[in-house]
Motif scaffolding. Structure first.
Motif: not given
Length: 329
Positions: A193-194, A190
């Motif tokens: 992706q951020k 995550i």
């Protein structure tokens, strides 16, 4: 109505980097205390670590199943490239140009690059899992195929083949970081992706570092003054011509095989690259510590620098077009 022409910032950065390499080569010089080789090696490892964090195992498995794309890329690298050079052998045999022809064949028979191929495919929004697979496997395939292309034309060599350094580099810089990233994806996926935009900037920074180091070594070795201006100009023209010929041929093959947009990018980007790292190692194994090694590596040095420059422009353009397309949709 004329469309406004925009100059990509990354292209400007590449040009500035080359200028800096010429006027300020101290950081990348052979006697420099700054370990640029180690830094770029760590940068490549981090790129693949971040790729591992960003990739899903499902996407990777899906990319590996695309056997038509893999076959096309490897055939372009190890069959199409050399076959474009071999037919000219009768014209140069037993002449003063035979050594330069051998240098071009050596370049044509080499594996694809790894780091820059994958980074450029990522910039252009191509099939990233397939690019990682093809760029990685290319080094292994090259260990077997590159000597097979060269040996019939090498008149004498007593150097034994030891490509352990290539395997070590492949494992330490690519396989281990990528595998580690895939393992850690469940914890940091995550986050990756951020921060995708920031990681993309990191990729480009590593590419600029590779360009700087490559041009510093080229200027340091005085490859631009080792030949006459006419021969050097001819060599550059041949290198550029060979690149675009393979680029358009791989595009044509991709259309015949009905590749989608992402696969077409991977096919052309990975199928046109040649590795300076592998070329340096292979030249020592094939030619030993002889005076001809510098000439043997000359077309490869030109090609290495030009392929990054040209593909960077194409990749930036395709990536920007893809983003604009997505915004319209």
């Amino acid at each position: 109505m004329l469309k406004k022409i925009r100059i990509d910032k990354f292209v400007i950065a590449i040009i500035i980097t080359i200028i800096i390499a010429y006027f300020f080569p101290q950081l990348g010089a052979s006697d420099s205390h700054v370990p640029l080789g180690l830094i770029s090696s760590l940068g490549i490892s981090l790129i693949f670590l971040f790729y591992g964090l960003s990739l899903s195992t499902t996407a990777l498995r899906s990319g590996l199943k695309n056997w038509k794309l893999h076959l096309s890329v490897q055939a372009s690298t190890f069959i199409l490239f050399p076959l474009l050079v071999v037919p000219f052998y009768p014209l140069v045999r037993d002449t003063t140009h035979e050594l330069l022809w051998l240098a071009f064949l050596f370049m044509a028979a080499l594996p694809s690059t790894v780091s820059s191929s994958v980074v450029m495919v990522s910039m252009a929004k191509g099939n990233l899992p397939a690019a990682i697979f093809n760029a990685s496997i290319s080094g292994i395939v090259g260990i077997m195929l590159t000597p097979l292309w060269m040996l019939p034309f090498i008149k004498q060599t007593e150097v034994s083949f030891d490509f352990s350094a290539v395997y070590i580099q492949l494992i330490t810089e690519i396989v281990i970081p990528l595998a580690l990233g895939l393992v850690l994806r469940r914890f940091f996926g995550i986050w990756a992706q951020k921060h995708k935009r920031t990681l993309s900037k990191f990729d480009k920074t590593v590419i600029l570092l590779i360009i700087y180091k490559s041009f510093v070594h080229s200027f340091e070795d005085k490859i631009f003054s080792s030949l006459s201006v006419f021969k050097m100009f001819t060599m550059v023209i041949l290198v550029i011509g060979l690149f675009f010929l393979v680029y358009f041929l791989t595009g044509w093959i991709g259309r015949i095989l009905k590749f989608n947009h992402a696969d077409q990018i991977t096919n052309q980007f990975c199928g046109t690259k040649k590795s300076l790292v592998h070329g340096t190692v292979f030249s020592e194994a094939l030619f030993g510590q002889t005076t001809i090694v510098g000439i043997i590596l000359l077309p490869l040095m030109f090609y290495h620098a030009l392929q990054i420059l040209i593909i960077s422009v194409i990749a930036a353009k395709k990536g920007r077009e893809q983003l604009e397309s997505n915004e319209v949709v």
